[in-house]
Design a protein around this motif. Structure first.
Motif, mmCIF file in Angstrom:
data_model
loop_
_atom_site.group_PDB
_atom_site.id
_atom_site.type_symbol
_atom_site.label_atom_id
_atom_site.label_comp_id
_atom_site.label_asym_id
_atom_site.label_seq_id
_atom_site.Cartn_x
_atom_site.Cartn_y
_atom_site.Cartn_z
ATOM 1 N N GLY A 35 1.153 -0.795 0.050
ATOM 2 C CA GLY A 35 0.030 -0.052 -0.457
ATOM 3 C C GLY A 35 0.988 1.333 0.286
ATOM 4 N N HIS A 36 1.998 0.830 0.312
ATOM 5 C CA HIS A 36 2.823 2.362 0.087
ATOM 6 C C HIS A 36 3.839 2.841 -0.922
ATOM 7 N N ALA A 37 3.163 1.804 -1.998
ATOM 8 C CA ALA A 37 4.235 1.662 -3.523
ATOM 9 C C ALA A 37 3.773 3.550 -4.381
ATOM 10 N N ALA A 38 2.137 3.447 -4.328
ATOM 11 C CA ALA A 38 2.054 5.129 -4.736
ATOM 12 C C ALA A 38 3.310 6.613 -3.470
ATOM 13 N N ASP A 39 3.260 6.156 -2.845
ATOM 14 C CA ASP A 39 3.831 7.335 -1.730
ATOM 15 C C ASP A 39 5.430 7.128 -2.879
ATOM 16 N N VAL A 40 5.895 5.924 -2.631
ATOM 17 C CA VAL A 40 7.484 6.172 -3.095
ATOM 18 C C VAL A 40 7.365 6.486 -4.536
ATOM 19 N N ARG A 41 6.788 6.127 -5.699
ATOM 20 C CA ARG A 41 6.393 6.406 -7.104
ATOM 21 C C ARG A 41 6.465 8.085 -7.312
ATOM 22 N N GLU A 42 5.598 8.675 -6.197
ATOM 23 C CA GLU A 42 5.607 10.405 -6.504
ATOM 24 C C GLU A 42 7.381 10.348 -5.972
ATOM 25 N N THR A 43 7.534 10.020 -5.423
ATOM 26 C CA THR A 43 9.040 10.731 -5.490
ATOM 27 C C THR A 43 9.575 10.449 -6.648
ATOM 28 N N GLY A 44 9.156 10.036 -6.967
ATOM 29 C CA GLY A 44 10.747 8.942 -8.254
ATOM 30 C C GLY A 44 11.268 8.030 -8.072
ATOM 31 N N ALA A 45 10.987 7.426 -7.548
ATOM 32 C CA ALA A 45 11.607 5.916 -7.373
ATOM 33 C C ALA A 45 10.245 4.943 -7.957
ATOM 34 N N GLU A 46 11.287 3.638 -7.673
ATOM 35 C CA GLU A 46 10.456 2.461 -8.007
ATOM 36 C C GLU A 46 10.451 1.509 -6.499
ATOM 37 N N PRO A 47 9.043 1.422 -5.934
ATOM 38 C CA PRO A 47 9.109 0.059 -5.446
ATOM 39 C C PRO A 47 9.446 -0.895 -5.374
ATOM 40 N N ALA A 48 9.295 -1.633 -4.632
ATOM 41 C CA ALA A 48 9.702 -3.185 -4.371
ATOM 42 C C ALA A 48 9.139 -4.138 -3.276
ATOM 43 N N VAL A 49 8.036 -4.246 -3.161
ATOM 44 C CA VAL A 49 8.172 -5.241 -2.106
ATOM 45 C C VAL A 49 8.956 -6.480 -2.060
ATOM 46 N N CYS A 50 9.574 -6.250 -0.469
ATOM 47 C CA CYS A 50 10.313 -6.956 -0.052
ATOM 48 C C CYS A 50 10.482 -7.111 1.507
ATOM 49 N N ASP A 51 9.749 -7.678 2.180
ATOM 50 C CA ASP A 51 9.216 -8.356 3.995
ATOM 51 C C ASP A 51 11.137 -7.822 4.730
ATOM 52 N N LEU A 52 11.703 -7.289 5.012
ATOM 53 C CA LEU A 52 12.911 -7.305 5.734
ATOM 54 C C LEU A 52 12.960 -8.162 7.197
ATOM 55 N N GLU A 53 11.897 -8.859 6.882
ATOM 56 C CA GLU A 53 12.020 -9.652 8.561
ATOM 57 C C GLU A 53 11.894 -11.043 7.838
ATOM 58 N N SER A 54 11.188 -11.394 6.920
ATOM 59 C CA SER A 54 10.897 -12.549 6.116
ATOM 60 C C SER A 54 11.604 -13.011 5.375
ATOM 61 N N ALA A 55 12.299 -12.205 4.644
ATOM 62 C CA ALA A 55 13.115 -12.093 3.651
ATOM 63 C C ALA A 55 14.515 -12.589 3.860
ATOM 64 N N ASP A 56 14.632 -14.189 3.160
ATOM 65 C CA ASP A 56 16.418 -13.963 3.524
ATOM 66 C C ASP A 56 17.191 -13.130 2.423
ATOM 67 N N ALA A 57 18.553 -13.570 2.625
ATOM 68 C CA ALA A 57 19.613 -12.660 2.076
ATOM 69 C C ALA A 57 19.493 -12.808 0.438
ATOM 70 N N GLY A 58 19.383 -13.846 -0.285
ATOM 71 C CA GLY A 58 19.197 -14.210 -1.728
ATOM 72 C C GLY A 58 17.732 -12.802 -2.065
ATOM 73 N N GLU A 59 17.047 -13.330 -1.305
ATOM 74 C CA GLU A 59 16.060 -12.935 -1.698
ATOM 75 C C GLU A 59 16.338 -11.307 -2.340
ATOM 76 N N ILE A 60 16.819 -10.308 -1.791
ATOM 77 C CA ILE A 60 17.134 -8.969 -0.649
ATOM 78 C C ILE A 60 18.325 -9.019 -2.094
ATOM 79 N N ALA A 61 19.705 -10.173 -1.847
ATOM 80 C CA ALA A 61 20.849 -9.871 -3.061
ATOM 81 C C ALA A 61 20.180 -8.909 -4.346
ATOM 82 N N GLY A 62 18.660 -10.105 -5.090
ATOM 83 C CA GLY A 62 18.521 -10.333 -6.308
ATOM 84 C C GLY A 62 17.930 -8.397 -6.604
ATOM 85 N N HIS A 63 17.458 -7.560 -5.190
ATOM 86 C CA HIS A 63 16.927 -6.619 -5.219
ATOM 87 C C HIS A 63 18.169 -5.426 -5.580
#
Length: 219
Positions: A35-63
């Motif tokens: 639900g925060h994606a629109a706020d991020v896009r409004e700044t000129g950034a691209e959002p990517a959903v990645c929960d840092l409390e449940s992701a592993d290092a490999g998933e984050i590394a992909g981003h």
């Protein structure tokens, strides 16, 4: 520069992405809540959903693959308990640093807090103690990493006042006072550009020195 911001919907992160995107950087912001994606896009950034409390290092590394730098701006936030100070402010920071190493990204800026790693002031409570301990342990982990060109930035008391463009930026201790979130974001942009300022722990307050001069003085 390609920049990835972990914790991309935070107050400093949104200001940082706006500044960086406005000058032509490519910004990818990792967010937990779609639900925060629109706020991020409004700044000129691209959002990517990645929960840092449940992701592993490999998933984050992909981003992170192909990024020039990672900024860890995530935090459990006000109202969270002691347990989430550990899972976000410590564990997620360590995991993101692991991911940066895996992805081959050397630049890593970690937003920490003044007093990290020091005994907390008496009477601040269990949650504050957990927060300061988590930030300090995350800093210690980062300092042990030879594969990262890290910077640890410790802002003072954060405010939403208008930016001043003037700061006090130096290795601790420099005293205790406030700094605007806009000025923190501007300092991070300047530090990302200063490739020869790395492996330093820096306190940050509003002060008398223009941001560019304050960063150049560290060289």
């Amino acid at each position: 520069m390609n920049i990835v911001i972990a914790g991309g919907h935070g107050k400093i992160a949104l200001r940082l992405s706006r500044l960086a995107a406005a000058r032509g950087d490519t910004v990818l912001s990792l967010i937990r809540n779609p639900g925060h994606a629109a706020d991020v896009r409004e700044t000129g950034a691209e959002p990517a959903v990645c929960d840092l409390e449940s992701a592993d290092a490999g998933e984050i590394a992909g981003h992170l693959t192909g990024a020039g730098a990672v900024v860890f701006a995530a935090g459990a936030g006000p109202g969270s308990g002691a347990a989430r100070k550990d899972t976000v402010d410590r564990a997620a920071a360590v995991l993101t640093a692991d991911a940066a190493e895996r992805a081959g990204v050397r630049g890593f800026v970690q937003i920490s807090a003044m007093g990290a790693g020091e005994p907390p002031a008496p009477g601040r409570g269990e949650v504050w103690e957990a927060y300061i301990r988590a930030k300090g342990e995350a800093e210690d982990d980062l300092r042990r990493r030879d594969a990262l060109d890290w910077l640890i930035l410790r802002p003072g008391r954060l405010t939403d006042d208008p930016p001043t463009g003037r700061v006090k930026l130096a290795e601790p201790p420099i005293g205790h006072d406030a700094v605007t979130r806009d000025d923190v974001a501007a300092v991070i942009v300047a530090l990302l550009d200063a490739g020869d300022v790395r492996r330093r722990t820096l306190d940050l307050l509003n002060g008398d020195t223009p941001i560019g001069d304050a960063v150049n003085a560290l060289r």
